[in-house]
Write a protein that holds these residues in place. Structure first.
Motif, PDB file in Angstrom:
ATOM      1  N   ALA A 103      62.641  59.796  28.656  1.00 23.64           N
ATOM      2  CA  ALA A 103      63.628  58.745  28.433  1.00 23.64           C
ATOM      3  C   ALA A 103      64.023  58.662  26.963  1.00 23.64           C
ATOM      4  O   ALA A 103      65.212  58.553  26.628  1.00 23.64           O
ATOM      5  N   LYS A 104      63.038  58.683  26.071  1.00 26.20           N
ATOM      6  CA  LYS A 104      63.343  58.623  24.640  1.00 26.20           C
ATOM      7  C   LYS A 104      64.236  59.792  24.217  1.00 26.20           C
ATOM      8  O   LYS A 104      65.215  59.636  23.477  1.00 26.20           O
ATOM      9  N   THR A 105      63.884  60.977  24.706  1.00 28.57           N
ATOM     10  CA  THR A 105      64.630  62.168  24.323  1.00 28.57           C
ATOM     11  C   THR A 105      66.021  62.167  24.953  1.00 28.57           C
ATOM     12  O   THR A 105      67.004  62.556  24.297  1.00 28.57           O
ATOM     13  N   ALA A 106      66.129  61.736  26.198  1.00 26.25           N
ATOM     14  CA  ALA A 106      67.446  61.648  26.833  1.00 26.25           C
ATOM     15  C   ALA A 106      68.334  60.641  26.111  1.00 26.25           C
ATOM     16  O   ALA A 106      69.551  60.859  25.965  1.00 26.25           O
ATOM     17  N   ASN A 107      67.759  59.539  25.643  1.00 28.44           N
ATOM     18  CA  ASN A 107      68.541  58.582  24.851  1.00 28.44           C
ATOM     19  C   ASN A 107      69.028  59.205  23.551  1.00 28.44           C
ATOM     20  O   ASN A 107      70.164  58.982  23.123  1.00 28.44           O
ATOM     21  N   ALA A 126      64.692  66.741  29.617  1.00 29.73           N
ATOM     22  CA  ALA A 126      65.388  65.511  29.225  1.00 29.73           C
ATOM     23  C   ALA A 126      66.910  65.654  29.145  1.00 29.73           C
ATOM     24  O   ALA A 126      67.637  64.758  29.615  1.00 29.73           O
ATOM     25  N   PRO A 127      67.465  66.723  28.555  1.00 24.12           N
ATOM     26  CA  PRO A 127      68.933  66.812  28.498  1.00 24.12           C
ATOM     27  C   PRO A 127      69.588  66.825  29.878  1.00 24.12           C
ATOM     28  O   PRO A 127      70.737  66.373  30.026  1.00 24.12           O
ATOM     29  N   LEU A 128      68.881  67.331  30.895  1.00 27.97           N
ATOM     30  CA  LEU A 128      69.439  67.359  32.243  1.00 27.97           C
ATOM     31  C   LEU A 128      69.683  65.951  32.768  1.00 27.97           C
ATOM     32  O   LEU A 128      70.612  65.719  33.546  1.00 27.97           O
ATOM     33  N   LEU A 129      68.853  65.000  32.357  1.00 30.59           N
ATOM     34  CA  LEU A 129      69.024  63.616  32.801  1.00 30.59           C
ATOM     35  C   LEU A 129      70.306  63.012  32.251  1.00 30.59           C
ATOM     36  O   LEU A 129      70.885  62.098  32.843  1.00 30.59           O
ATOM     37  N   ALA A 130      70.753  63.525  31.093  1.00 31.78           N
ATOM     38  CA  ALA A 130      71.998  63.055  30.473  1.00 31.78           C
ATOM     39  C   ALA A 130      73.193  63.894  30.901  1.00 31.78           C
ATOM     40  O   ALA A 130      74.307  63.669  30.410  1.00 31.78           O
ATOM     41  N   GLY A 131      72.976  64.845  31.785  1.00 33.49           N
ATOM     42  CA  GLY A 131      74.066  65.672  32.275  1.00 33.49           C
ATOM     43  C   GLY A 131      74.351  66.908  31.459  1.00 33.49           C
ATOM     44  O   GLY A 131      75.260  67.675  31.802  1.00 33.49           O
ATOM     45  N   ALA A 132      73.624  67.121  30.364  1.00 31.43           N
ATOM     46  CA  ALA A 132      73.837  68.300  29.536  1.00 31.43           C
ATOM     47  C   ALA A 132      73.186  69.525  30.179  1.00 31.43           C
ATOM     48  O   ALA A 132      72.427  69.423  31.143  1.00 31.43           O
ATOM     49  N   VAL A 133      73.494  70.701  29.628  1.00 28.71           N
ATOM     50  CA  VAL A 133      72.985  71.965  30.132  1.00 28.71           C
ATOM     51  C   VAL A 133      71.918  72.490  29.172  1.00 28.71           C
ATOM     52  O   VAL A 133      72.133  72.512  27.955  1.00 28.71           O
ATOM     53  N   VAL A 134      70.779  72.919  29.698  1.00 35.09           N
ATOM     54  CA  VAL A 134      69.707  73.478  28.880  1.00 35.09           C
ATOM     55  C   VAL A 134      69.738  75.003  28.975  1.00 35.09           C
ATOM     56  O   VAL A 134      69.801  75.561  30.079  1.00 35.09           O
ATOM     57  N   ASP A 135      69.690  75.654  27.816  1.00 31.61           N
ATOM     58  CA  ASP A 135      69.716  77.114  27.746  1.00 31.61           C
ATOM     59  C   ASP A 135      68.493  77.591  26.962  1.00 31.61           C
ATOM     60  O   ASP A 135      68.512  77.654  25.734  1.00 31.61           O
ATOM     61  N   PRO A 136      67.390  77.926  27.650  1.00 34.02           N
ATOM     62  CA  PRO A 136      66.176  78.362  26.944  1.00 34.02           C
ATOM     63  C   PRO A 136      66.391  79.689  26.211  1.00 34.02           C
ATOM     64  O   PRO A 136      66.819  80.664  26.811  1.00 34.02           O
ATOM     65  N   TRP A 137      66.124  79.699  24.919  1.00 33.77           N
ATOM     66  CA  TRP A 137      66.246  80.892  24.093  1.00 33.77           C
ATOM     67  C   TRP A 137      67.631  81.506  24.171  1.00 33.77           C
ATOM     68  O   TRP A 137      67.805  82.721  24.097  1.00 33.77           O
ATOM     69  N   GLY A 138      68.652  80.636  24.290  1.00 31.66           N
ATOM     70  CA  GLY A 138      70.026  81.111  24.363  1.00 31.66           C
ATOM     71  C   GLY A 138      70.623  81.362  22.987  1.00 31.66           C
ATOM     72  O   GLY A 138      69.963  81.229  21.955  1.00 31.66           O
ATOM     73  N   GLU A 139      71.907  81.699  22.981  1.00 25.89           N
ATOM     74  CA  GLU A 139      72.620  81.987  21.743  1.00 25.89           C
ATOM     75  C   GLU A 139      72.949  80.691  21.020  1.00 25.89           C
ATOM     76  O   GLU A 139      73.608  79.813  21.562  1.00 25.89           O
ATOM     77  N   ALA A 140      72.504  80.583  19.768  1.00 26.35           N
ATOM     78  CA  ALA A 140      72.655  79.338  19.026  1.00 26.35           C
ATOM     79  C   ALA A 140      74.052  79.127  18.471  1.00 26.35           C
ATOM     80  O   ALA A 140      74.528  77.994  18.364  1.00 26.35           O
ATOM     81  N   LYS A 141      74.750  80.203  18.134  1.00 25.04           N
ATOM     82  CA  LYS A 141      75.995  80.046  17.380  1.00 25.04           C
ATOM     83  C   LYS A 141      77.119  79.402  18.186  1.00 25.04           C
ATOM     84  O   LYS A 141      78.093  78.924  17.610  1.00 25.04           O
ATOM     85  N   SER A 142      76.985  79.366  19.513  1.00 22.11           N
ATOM     86  CA  SER A 142      78.007  78.709  20.332  1.00 22.11           C
ATOM     87  C   SER A 142      77.476  77.466  21.036  1.00 22.11           C
ATOM     88  O   SER A 142      78.132  76.924  21.922  1.00 22.11           O
ATOM     89  N   ALA A 143      76.298  77.009  20.641  1.00 21.70           N
ATOM     90  CA  ALA A 143      75.672  75.855  21.301  1.00 21.70           C
ATOM     91  C   ALA A 143      76.148  74.539  20.702  1.00 21.70           C
ATOM     92  O   ALA A 143      76.518  74.463  19.527  1.00 21.70           O
ATOM     93  N   HIS A 144      76.097  73.496  21.504  1.00 28.64           N
ATOM     94  CA  HIS A 144      76.367  72.133  21.020  1.00 28.64           C
ATOM     95  C   HIS A 144      75.252  71.686  20.088  1.00 28.64           C
ATOM     96  O   HIS A 144      75.484  71.120  19.017  1.00 28.64           O
ATOM     97  N   ALA A 168      62.629  56.172  17.359  1.00 26.84           N
ATOM     98  CA  ALA A 168      63.535  55.030  17.286  1.00 26.84           C
ATOM     99  C   ALA A 168      64.211  54.721  18.615  1.00 26.84           C
ATOM    100  O   ALA A 168      64.863  53.677  18.751  1.00 26.84           O
ATOM    101  N   PHE A 169      64.051  55.581  19.609  1.00 27.29           N
ATOM    102  CA  PHE A 169      64.786  55.428  20.862  1.00 27.29           C
ATOM    103  C   PHE A 169      63.918  54.800  21.945  1.00 27.29           C
ATOM    104  O   PHE A 169      62.702  54.961  21.970  1.00 27.29           O
ATOM    105  N   GLY A 170      64.579  54.085  22.845  1.00 30.07           N
ATOM    106  CA  GLY A 170      63.883  53.344  23.886  1.00 30.07           C
ATOM    107  C   GLY A 170      63.302  54.223  24.965  1.00 30.07           C
ATOM    108  O   GLY A 170      63.737  55.366  25.164  1.00 30.07           O
TER     109      GLY A 170
END
Length: 258
Positions: free
Chosen positions: A59-63, A93-111, A160-162
C-alpha cells in the motif's frame, strides 16, 4: 523445479480477475499468516512478513507510485534488483495502481526505474529519463548511508506514505500488468498463468542468481502469491545450510533460481 506437496489453496484465485482482487481475497483469509520470509546468509538477516505486513508495504509503495511518481495505466516501471523482500514489493505494488512492471527491462524508455544496490544495475538505470529510485536492500529496509548519485532513496521516501491504498485506476483483467521475456501480459493472463502453477504449502526459493524473468518470476513470486503459498527466500546458503533452513521453516517444496 518445484516439488509439490499438498498444493496451494487457490484462495487468491477464487473469483479473482486481477492482481488487486486476488490480493484482497488472500488478506481477508490469511492476514496474520507468514507470506514471505527472507534469509540472507551473507549478512545473517532473517525477516518474516505476514500477509498483512507485506500488504502494508504494498500500500505504501502503491501510494508512492500513484501520488508521487504519477504512474498509471500503460506507464512502464522497470525493476532491476536481485530477489529480496523489497524487490517483491516493487514487482507487485505498481500493478495495484494500474502501472506495468518490467523486470530488468530497458531503462531508457521507462517511466520510472527502481534499481540497486549494485553499481551495475544503478549504472544501467541512469539511462532512464524519468524518475529513478534506488533500493539499498539493507537489513530492516534501512536507507542508504550515501544515496547514489542521480537517485532518490526508496527506503527514505516510502515512509511518508499511508498504509491504505485506493487506486485511481483499479486494475481490469484486460489491463497490461507485467512484461515476461519481452511479452506484456494482462492481469487476466497473469491470473491464468498462476492458476497452472503447482502450489505447495510453503516454498523454499534458493537464490543463485540476481536476474529473473518469465517462468522464473512466476515460480519464485507470482505463482506462490496468487495460489496462497508462503515463500521462504534464501540467498547465500550452501546445501547443508539450505537443508537446515528448510527444516526450521517447515518448507514443503523447493525451487532453485539460478
Amino acid at each position: 523445479m518445484t516439488i509439490p506437496s499438498s498444493g496451494g489453496d487457490q484462495r487468491g484465485l477464487a473469483g479473482a480477475r486481477d492482481i488487486a482482487s486476488a490480493w484482497q481475497r488472500l488478506i481477508a483469509t490469511k492476514a496474520a499468516q507468514p507470506f514471505l520470509t527472507y534469509h540472507d546468509d551473507t549478512t545473517g538477516e532473517r525477516v518474516e512478513l505476514s500477509y498483512a505486513t507485506f500488504g502494508n508495504w504494498l500500500a505504501k509503495t502503491a501510494n508512492l507510485v500513484q501520488d508521487d511518481l504519477l504512474a498509471g495505466p500503460g506507464d512502464r516501471i522497470v525493476v532491476s534488483a536481485r530477489p529480496h523482500w523489497l524487490t517483491a514489493v516493487w514487482l507487485v505494488a505498481p500493478l495495484l495502481a494500474g502501472a506495468v512492471v518490467d523486470p530488468w527491462g530497458e531503462a531508457k524508455s521507462a517511466h520510472t526505474v527502481v534499481a540497486g544496490p549494485d553499481e551495475q544495475a544503478l549504472a544501467a538505470a541512469r539511462e532512464c529519463p524519468g524518475e529513478r529510485l534506488a533500493l539499498s536492500l539493507l537489513p530492516l529496509g534501512r536507507p542508504f548511508d550515501v544515496v547514489p548519485d542521480g537517485f532518490r532513496d526508496y527506503s527514505a521516501e516510502v515512509r511518508a506514505f499511508g498504509d491504505r491504498f485506493a487506486s485511481f485506476n483499479p486494475p481490469r483483467p484486460d489491463m497490461d500488468a507485467l512484461v515476461l521475456d519481452g511479452e506484456t501480459v494482462t492481469h487476466g493472463e497473469l491470473i491464468e498463468r498462476a492458476a497452472g502453477w503447482e502450489g505447495t504449502g510453503r516454498l523454499l526459493v534458493d537464490v543463485r542468481q540476481d536476474r529473473f524473468t518469465g517462468d522464473a518470476l512466476l515460480s519464485w513470486l507470482f505463482g506462490p502469491l496468487l495460489t496462497g503459498t508462503a515463500i521462504v527466500l534464501v540467498r547465500g546458503a550452501g546445501p547443508e545450510r539450505l537443508d537446515r533452513i528448510a527444516e526450521m521453516e517447515r518448507t514443503t517444496g523447493r525451487f532453485t533460481l539460478g
